[in-house]
Write a protein that holds these residues in place. Structure first.
Motif, PDB file in Angstrom:
ATOM      1  N   ILE A  24      64.109  54.166  62.929  1.00  0.00           N
ATOM      2  CA  ILE A  24      64.781  53.684  64.148  1.00  0.00           C
ATOM      3  C   ILE A  24      63.784  52.974  65.054  1.00  0.00           C
ATOM      4  N   SER A  39      64.614  60.152  48.695  1.00  0.00           N
ATOM      5  CA  SER A  39      64.080  60.901  49.836  1.00  0.00           C
ATOM      6  C   SER A  39      63.530  62.250  49.388  1.00  0.00           C
ATOM      7  N   SER A  93      65.029  68.197  63.029  1.00  0.00           N
ATOM      8  CA  SER A  93      63.629  67.793  62.952  1.00  0.00           C
ATOM      9  C   SER A  93      63.392  66.515  63.764  1.00  0.00           C
ATOM     10  N   GLN A  94      64.326  65.536  63.618  1.00  0.00           N
ATOM     11  CA  GLN A  94      64.171  64.264  64.358  1.00  0.00           C
ATOM     12  C   GLN A  94      64.275  64.494  65.866  1.00  0.00           C
ATOM     13  N   TYR A 139      63.395  58.967  62.283  1.00  0.00           N
ATOM     14  CA  TYR A 139      62.965  58.583  63.628  1.00  0.00           C
ATOM     15  C   TYR A 139      62.072  57.334  63.575  1.00  0.00           C
ATOM     16  N   ARG A 182      72.228  69.828  55.095  1.00  0.00           N
ATOM     17  CA  ARG A 182      71.108  68.896  54.940  1.00  0.00           C
ATOM     18  C   ARG A 182      70.897  68.079  56.207  1.00  0.00           C
ATOM     19  N   GLU A 212      61.206  66.025  67.263  1.00  0.00           N
ATOM     20  CA  GLU A 212      60.133  65.032  67.271  1.00  0.00           C
ATOM     21  C   GLU A 212      60.301  64.063  68.449  1.00  0.00           C
ATOM     22  N   TYR A 260      62.055  58.826  53.578  1.00  0.00           N
ATOM     23  CA  TYR A 260      62.849  57.915  52.738  1.00  0.00           C
ATOM     24  C   TYR A 260      61.952  56.807  52.216  1.00  0.00           C
ATOM     25  N   HIS A 310      60.350  58.399  57.891  1.00  0.00           N
ATOM     26  CA  HIS A 310      61.434  59.335  58.222  1.00  0.00           C
ATOM     27  C   HIS A 310      62.396  58.655  59.198  1.00  0.00           C
ATOM     28  N   ARG A 343      59.602  66.820  57.693  1.00  0.00           N
ATOM     29  CA  ARG A 343      60.472  65.644  57.835  1.00  0.00           C
ATOM     30  C   ARG A 343      61.009  65.223  56.475  1.00  0.00           C
ATOM     31  N   ARG A 344      62.197  64.598  56.496  1.00  0.00           N
ATOM     32  CA  ARG A 344      62.690  63.998  55.259  1.00  0.00           C
ATOM     33  C   ARG A 344      62.236  62.541  55.244  1.00  0.00           C
ATOM     34  N   GLU A 399      67.760  67.808  59.018  1.00  0.00           N
ATOM     35  CA  GLU A 399      67.115  66.521  59.224  1.00  0.00           C
ATOM     36  C   GLU A 399      67.197  66.080  60.692  1.00  0.00           C
TER      37      GLU A 399
END
Lengths: 115, 205
Positions: free
Chosen positions: A32, A65, B32-33, A29, B25, B36, A79, A27, A76-77, B29
């Motif tokens: 990165i 994704s 959520s990030q 995060y 979208r 987290e 990829y 995902h 979470r998305r 996303e």
């Protein structure tokens, strides 16, 4: 990150994102964090900069994704590289190898280029 | 009361208003990030951790500006494809009308044939010159669209299509060119909107 490094990184961000996904689906995060870790904190990007690259790569079919919810975790998305994405990464690696060799030769001052 | 992350996501949604689907979208996303990242904060989840997560993410308008730049490139490509299709269908429709009118022996107006032909040629020239000279401006595309619209309107007026009971092979391309000019107008308007939005976001950044 220094201004020049940030500018240089912009031109290679798509390849870096593809490489960060080579080990498996992830995902935003985690991507990165992978970039930060694998570059030994040289590429400490604002986290938002990776999303346009992810969406751009998905739009051209190099990534796919899907939303996933891990047990007890947050939705979470995720990829992942497509076949075309893996092929594009291999191409970019080759191109980068040639380019960096040439720049090394020019900036290193050791040997003539082209050889 | 909305927290830092909620405010940030709302700002991002606002800045991405040029593409509501993308805004929805991406908001999901990014939200959520950010949660987290806030939960992974060394000091533990707190409003301060939320603020740090948002600060690391970057300014909402800068993220939106990058998306807008990508959207412009896509929209410009789609507009050019639409323009090429409109030119092709308009040309075919024009030729079929001319053949049909020659068979009938005339048209309903003296001025319409001139507008039909020269507006089409002018639109084509503006489109070609604009493509090479002004890739970053929507103006040539808009002028080209206007020329094609004038040509189509004149062509239909010339033939008096819908009052004279034209045959299907003349009516169908005419319907096609009307539909395509509508779609082209929509694409050109969308491109204009994105260009303006990007300029605003960049000025604000």
């Amino acid at each position: 990150m220094l201004g020049m490094e940030a500018e240089m990184l912009k031109g290679h961000l798509d390849a870096i994102v593809l490489a960060a996904l080579e080990a498996g689906p992830a995902h935003g995060y985690a991507i990165i964090e992978t970039i930060k870790r694998n570059s030994t904190n040289t590429f400490d990007l604002p986290e938002g900069t990776v999303y346009p690259a992810l969406h751009r790569l998905e739009a051209v079919g190099l990534l796919s994704s899907a939303w996933m919810t891990p047990p007890g975790g947050r939705r979470r998305r995720m990829y992942s590289l497509t076949k075309a994405g893996s092929a594009a990464l291999a191409d970019r690696r080759k191109a980068w190898g040639r380019f960096s060799q040439a720049v090394d030769a020019l900036l290193g001052g050791g040997r003539a280029w082209p050889a | 009361m909305a927290g830092v992350i909620d405010d940030y996501v709302a700002a991002l949604r606002r800045d991405l208003d040029f593409d509501p689907t993308l805004a929805r979208r991406l908001a999901d996303e990014v939200e959520s990030q950010l949660w987290e990242a806030a939960e992974a904060d060394l000091a533990g989840p707190s409003p301060e951790a939320e603020r740090r997560a948002v600060a690391r993410f970057g300014l909402a308008r800068e993220v939106a500006a990058q998306f807008a730049s990508d959207a412009i490139a896509r929209q410009a490509r789609r507009s050019c494809i639409m323009l090429a299709a409109t030119v092709a269908v308009t040309f075919i429709a024009m030729r079929l009308r001319v053949i049909w009118l020659d068979d009938l022996g005339g048209s309903v107006s003296a001025l319409a044939p001139l507008i039909d032909r020269y507006a089409f040629i002018a639109a084509l020239l503006v489109g070609i010159v604009g493509w090479f000279a002004f890739r970053r401006s929507v103006l040539p595309l808009a002028v080209c669209r206007a020329g094609l619209a004038a040509s189509i309107a004149a062509g239909i007026a010339r033939a008096g299509l819908f009052v004279d009971g034209a045959p299907l092979h003349v009516l169908l391309p005419a319907a096609g060119e009307i539909a395509l000019i509508g779609l082209l107008s929509w694409h050109v308007f969308g491109l204009h909107r994105r260009l303006r939005r990007t300029a605003t976001l960049r000025r604000a950044g």
